[in-house]
Write a protein that holds these residues in place. Structure first.
Motif, PDB file in Angstrom:
ATOM      1  N   ALA A  84     -30.293   2.449  45.207  1.00 56.44           N
ATOM      2  CA  ALA A  84     -30.307   2.332  43.745  1.00 56.44           C
ATOM      3  C   ALA A  84     -31.737   2.168  43.224  1.00 56.44           C
ATOM      4  O   ALA A  84     -32.084   2.672  42.157  1.00 56.44           O
ATOM      5  CB  ALA A  84     -29.462   1.141  43.321  1.00 56.44           C
ATOM      6  N   PHE A  89     -30.944  11.115  43.231  1.00 54.45           N
ATOM      7  CA  PHE A  89     -30.305  12.216  43.965  1.00 54.45           C
ATOM      8  C   PHE A  89     -29.683  13.188  42.971  1.00 54.45           C
ATOM      9  O   PHE A  89     -28.978  12.794  42.048  1.00 54.45           O
ATOM     10  CB  PHE A  89     -29.218  11.637  44.888  1.00 54.45           C
ATOM     11  N   ASN A  95     -22.299  17.074  39.538  1.00 57.87           N
ATOM     12  CA  ASN A  95     -21.550  15.835  39.803  1.00 57.87           C
ATOM     13  C   ASN A  95     -21.752  14.759  38.744  1.00 57.87           C
ATOM     14  O   ASN A  95     -21.947  13.585  39.057  1.00 57.87           O
ATOM     15  CB  ASN A  95     -21.890  15.268  41.185  1.00 57.87           C
ATOM     16  N   LEU A  97     -20.048  12.437  35.878  1.00 51.10           N
ATOM     17  CA  LEU A  97     -18.689  11.922  35.701  1.00 51.10           C
ATOM     18  C   LEU A  97     -18.133  12.515  34.407  1.00 51.10           C
ATOM     19  O   LEU A  97     -18.701  12.299  33.332  1.00 51.10           O
ATOM     20  CB  LEU A  97     -18.680  10.392  35.644  1.00 51.10           C
ATOM     21  N   PRO A  98     -17.061  13.302  34.501  1.00 53.04           N
ATOM     22  CA  PRO A  98     -16.618  14.092  33.338  1.00 53.04           C
ATOM     23  C   PRO A  98     -16.141  13.260  32.151  1.00 53.04           C
ATOM     24  O   PRO A  98     -16.144  13.759  31.034  1.00 53.04           O
ATOM     25  CB  PRO A  98     -15.467  14.931  33.903  1.00 53.04           C
ATOM     26  N   VAL A  99     -15.742  12.029  32.407  1.00 54.24           N
ATOM     27  CA  VAL A  99     -15.203  11.225  31.297  1.00 54.24           C
ATOM     28  C   VAL A  99     -16.287  10.407  30.587  1.00 54.24           C
ATOM     29  O   VAL A  99     -15.995   9.696  29.624  1.00 54.24           O
ATOM     30  CB  VAL A  99     -14.078  10.270  31.775  1.00 54.24           C
ATOM     31  N   LEU A 100     -17.505  10.508  31.081  1.00 55.26           N
ATOM     32  CA  LEU A 100     -18.600   9.776  30.433  1.00 55.26           C
ATOM     33  C   LEU A 100     -19.522  10.744  29.703  1.00 55.26           C
ATOM     34  O   LEU A 100     -19.685  11.899  30.120  1.00 55.26           O
ATOM     35  CB  LEU A 100     -19.407   8.989  31.471  1.00 55.26           C
ATOM     36  N   GLN A 104     -23.997   7.971  28.874  1.00 55.78           N
ATOM     37  CA  GLN A 104     -23.356   7.029  29.819  1.00 55.78           C
ATOM     38  C   GLN A 104     -23.600   7.446  31.266  1.00 55.78           C
ATOM     39  O   GLN A 104     -23.761   6.584  32.139  1.00 55.78           O
ATOM     40  CB  GLN A 104     -21.855   6.944  29.529  1.00 55.78           C
ATOM     41  N   LEU A 108     -25.793   5.052  34.144  1.00 53.77           N
ATOM     42  CA  LEU A 108     -25.134   4.472  35.327  1.00 53.77           C
ATOM     43  C   LEU A 108     -26.094   3.780  36.306  1.00 53.77           C
ATOM     44  O   LEU A 108     -25.866   2.619  36.668  1.00 53.77           O
ATOM     45  CB  LEU A 108     -24.322   5.543  36.068  1.00 53.77           C
ATOM     46  N   PRO A 109     -27.175   4.444  36.754  1.00 51.77           N
ATOM     47  CA  PRO A 109     -28.042   3.766  37.740  1.00 51.77           C
ATOM     48  C   PRO A 109     -28.681   2.495  37.184  1.00 51.77           C
ATOM     49  O   PRO A 109     -28.981   1.569  37.942  1.00 51.77           O
ATOM     50  CB  PRO A 109     -29.120   4.811  38.047  1.00 51.77           C
ATOM     51  N   LEU A 111     -27.276   0.318  35.375  1.00 51.41           N
ATOM     52  CA  LEU A 111     -26.334  -0.805  35.412  1.00 51.41           C
ATOM     53  C   LEU A 111     -26.538  -1.645  36.671  1.00 51.41           C
ATOM     54  O   LEU A 111     -26.063  -2.774  36.760  1.00 51.41           O
ATOM     55  CB  LEU A 111     -24.893  -0.296  35.355  1.00 51.41           C
ATOM     56  N   LEU A 112     -27.247  -1.069  37.631  1.00 52.00           N
ATOM     57  CA  LEU A 112     -27.514  -1.799  38.880  1.00 52.00           C
ATOM     58  C   LEU A 112     -28.831  -2.561  38.815  1.00 52.00           C
ATOM     59  O   LEU A 112     -29.196  -3.255  39.761  1.00 52.00           O
ATOM     60  CB  LEU A 112     -27.534  -0.817  40.053  1.00 52.00           C
ATOM     61  N   ARG A 120     -31.960  -0.689  28.616  1.00 54.23           N
ATOM     62  CA  ARG A 120     -31.254   0.471  29.196  1.00 54.23           C
ATOM     63  C   ARG A 120     -31.228   1.612  28.182  1.00 54.23           C
ATOM     64  O   ARG A 120     -31.492   2.772  28.531  1.00 54.23           O
ATOM     65  CB  ARG A 120     -29.814   0.086  29.570  1.00 54.23           C
ATOM     66  N   TYR A 140     -20.154  15.265  26.114  1.00 55.00           N
ATOM     67  CA  TYR A 140     -19.524  15.135  27.433  1.00 55.00           C
ATOM     68  C   TYR A 140     -19.950  16.329  28.289  1.00 55.00           C
ATOM     69  O   TYR A 140     -20.307  17.386  27.735  1.00 55.00           O
ATOM     70  CB  TYR A 140     -18.002  15.108  27.291  1.00 55.00           C
ATOM     71  N   ARG A 156     -30.482  11.469  35.122  1.00 53.72           N
ATOM     72  CA  ARG A 156     -29.839  10.351  35.828  1.00 53.72           C
ATOM     73  C   ARG A 156     -30.641   9.984  37.084  1.00 53.72           C
ATOM     74  O   ARG A 156     -30.729   8.812  37.454  1.00 53.72           O
ATOM     75  CB  ARG A 156     -28.409  10.748  36.216  1.00 53.72           C
TER      76      ARG A 156
END
Lengths: 223, 385
Positions: A84, A89, A95, A97-100, A104, A108-109, A111-112, A120, A140, A156
């Motif tokens: 992380a 990558f 790849n 996420l289709p629902v975000l 969003q 994602l990264p 959030l870690l 953010r 989307y 990302r």
């Protein structure tokens, strides 16, 4: 000292009763701020090599050191946290996420990482700005073209300012124009933002954009 | 940091049919669970309401119920003389010596008869028990007249005002209907105790109910009555007595509710397992991406468990809504202490609804665990191929 060091890496797979040797005694150094293209025919082990560097897979033997960390010796939880922090990558098929939304997905990264919502938010906007999609924050993936999706995937990958960016066939599913845009973006990330990039590609044209091209054939690397 | 819940919520929306089917399965289990516990709840509430904490019930020593008890007139007079007993409007002690018998009366619908409690009381009973006439009038002293609890009026024949009900070899004129705050007394037939005594169990009462001036004086009264050598009685707070009367059946109903819904829950859990395995299977590349980005396996596990729990939560809410209309519906059962019919209303409480939703979420978590475990243990390299 190289940013990525592979020493005597041996990797084999077991398929049914058959043992498939991918590499034997593979040694590789990748310098910091370099832009390396890894070429080779299908099944030559390019993606496997990328996965080993990212800590997604483990070598049968040998050592893999990235930014001073012995990736092959890390326990899974520590490896996830290390990835992380240090690895961005990018996949061939985006790849996302289709629902975000694009925002969003890129967030994602982060959030870690110990960041506030405001921090953010700023970083996501900057990353999407770098890839030229700051006007597509709330879109989307299905509302984006393939080239745009891949640029979101790159955003990302860079948003957490990783030490190393790894891309597996990033232009493999793009048309020529979109591929050019992505490659130009990668060049800019390397030259202007000094990101260390390793790209796996079949495409000679894509490889030309890199500063260094390595050929992998039957588990052996050649410049 | 955990994987954002919005990812799970939106993913649920991507497969509405399987989500709806799983939620439906859970909702049916929850509806049955809530309905059965509402039954137990309603029965318990009816009996508990019957007793007032300011009242005391006196039975023969060793009697577990009014059926087993017998108190002579002499004993009743000694009890009624206690100074801790409150007095009514006319200055008379609020004491109700009662005859308690079970009679058979014909059902309003279909053939056959059912057991119903017939209670012989005096005038003070109306104040002691907080009884109100809702139609007609009270029975008159010295006459074969009865009044009927309002809950059983529609369930039994010959209970309308002006009807004649025959039991104990006599005809009894129905002169009124009464209510008792929804308690089990509303399932009884009341007449004058002096009329009931000669035709039923002779010159004994089964219980003496009295109202205390101060509820805190109960312990003193209990000591005094139970220590009196002339009496062989036991005193209990009326509320505790009726709560105790409801225990056996409430436990049985609760046990049945848990047993039946547990069996049904197995089916619902398998539904959740199926749905979540399908979700994990169809989102393998997404899970691989999350793991590649550095989300630890425990975050993936938590994320899919939360998703399963969310589907079950929806089912739980739907189940609660399905069960809600039964609230207030009157049904009846046999009180195992008196072997008589008690009519009561299903009682769906907020606590029961919350319990139903918690039960649903537990089903979701159990059903989602193995699929979520599989997701968390996914081999990234294989998943990305």
């Amino acid at each position: 000292m190289a940013l990525v060091e592979l020493r005597n890496v041996h990797k084999s797979f077991q398929r049914d009763t058959q043992v498939i040797e991918v590499f034997e005694n593979l040694t590789l150094d990748v310098a910091e701020r370099s832009f390396t293209a890894l070429m080779g025919p299908s099944g030559s082990g390019k993606s496997t090599l990328l996965n080993l560097i990212a800590g997604l897979d483990r070598p049968t033997s040998g050592t893999i050191t990235v930014a001073g960390a012995k990736v092959n010796a890390m326990p899974p939880t520590a490896l996830a946290a290390w990835r992380a922090r240090h690895i961005g990558f990018v996949f061939q098929s985006y790849n996302l996420l289709p629902v975000l939304t694009a925002f969003q997905n890129v967030e994602l990264p982060l959030l870690l990482a110990p960041l506030s919502r405001k921090q953010r938010d700023e970083r996501v906007r900057i990353a999407l700005g770098v890839v030229g999609l700051d006007d597509r924050l709330q879109h989307y993936p299905r509302q984006l073209s393939g080239g745009q999706e891949q640029r979101v995937a790159i955003a990302r990958a860079i948003v957490s300012d990783p030490t190393l960016i790894l891309l597996d066939e990033p232009t493999g599913q793009l048309d020529k124009r979109a591929a050019e845009e992505v490659l130009a973006l990668l060049q800019r990330l390397n030259s202007e933002l000094h990101k260390t990039i390793i790209i796996v590609t079949h495409d000679a044209h894509a490889a030309e954009k890199a500063k260094q091209v390595l050929h992998l054939e039957k588990g052996v690397l050649a410049a | 940091m955990k994987i954002p819940f919005v990812y799970n919520l939106r993913s649920i929306g991507q497969r509405p049919v399987s989500t709806a089917m799983t939620a439906l399965g859970v909702s049916l289990v929850v509806a049955v669970f809530v309905a059965m516990l509402a039954l137990a709840n309603g029965f318990r509430a009816a009996l508990v309401k019957t007793g007032s904490p300011g009242n005391v019930i006196v039975l023969r020593r060793g009697a577990a119920s009014e059926m087993e008890s017998g108190i002579s007139r002499e004993s009743e007079r000694l009890i009624a003389a206690d100074p801790r007993i409150a007095t009514g409007a006319a200055g008379r002690p609020l004491v109700s010596p009662e005859v308690f018998v079970v009679i058979n009366i014909p059902r309003a619908v279909g053939e056959g008869v059912n057991n119903v409690v017939a209670r012989g009381v005096n005038d003070e009973a109306f104040a002691v028990r907080n009884i109100h006439i809702v139609a007609g009038r009270k029975f008159e002293s010295g006459r074969s007249e009865i009044i009927i609890g309002k809950k059983i009026v529609p369930r039994f024949a010959h209970t309308a005002i002006g009807d004649t009900l025959r039991f104990a070899t006599r005809d009894w004129l129905v002169v009124g209907h009464f209510e008792a705050g929804g308690s089990a007394l509303e399932s009884e037939v009341w007449g004058e105790n002096e009329q009931f005594m000669p035709v039923f169990r002779g010159e004994v009462f089964q219980s003496v109910i009295l109202r205390l001036t101060d509820p805190a004086a109960f312990d003193d009264l209990k000591r005094a009555l139970e220590g009196d050598q002339r009496l062989t009685v036991q005193a209990q707070r009326e509320s505790a007595f009726y709560a105790g009367q409801s225990t056996v059946l409430t436990r049985i109903l609760t046990f049945l509710a848990v047993m039946i819904t547990s069996v049904m829950a197995v089916g619902a859990v398998f539904g959740a397992v199926n749905t979540m395995y399908a979700a994990v299977s169809s989102r393998t590349p997404e899970i691989a991406v999350l793991l590649t980005l550095g989300f630890p396996p425990r975050s993936v596990l938590a994320s899919f468990l939360a998703e399963s729990a969310a589907i079950a939560f929806l089912g739980g809410v739907a189940g609660g809504l399905l069960a809600l209309p039964i609230n207030g519906i009157v049904t009846s059962t046999t009180n195992w202490n008196s072997f008589s019919e008690v009519a009561f209303a299903f009682r769906v409480t907020p606590g029961l609804l919350v319990g139903g939703v918690i039960f649903a979420v537990v089903m979701g978590v159990v059903g989602g665990f193995f699929p979520a475990w599989r997701a968390a243990r996914l081999q990234v390299v294989q998943a990305l191929r």
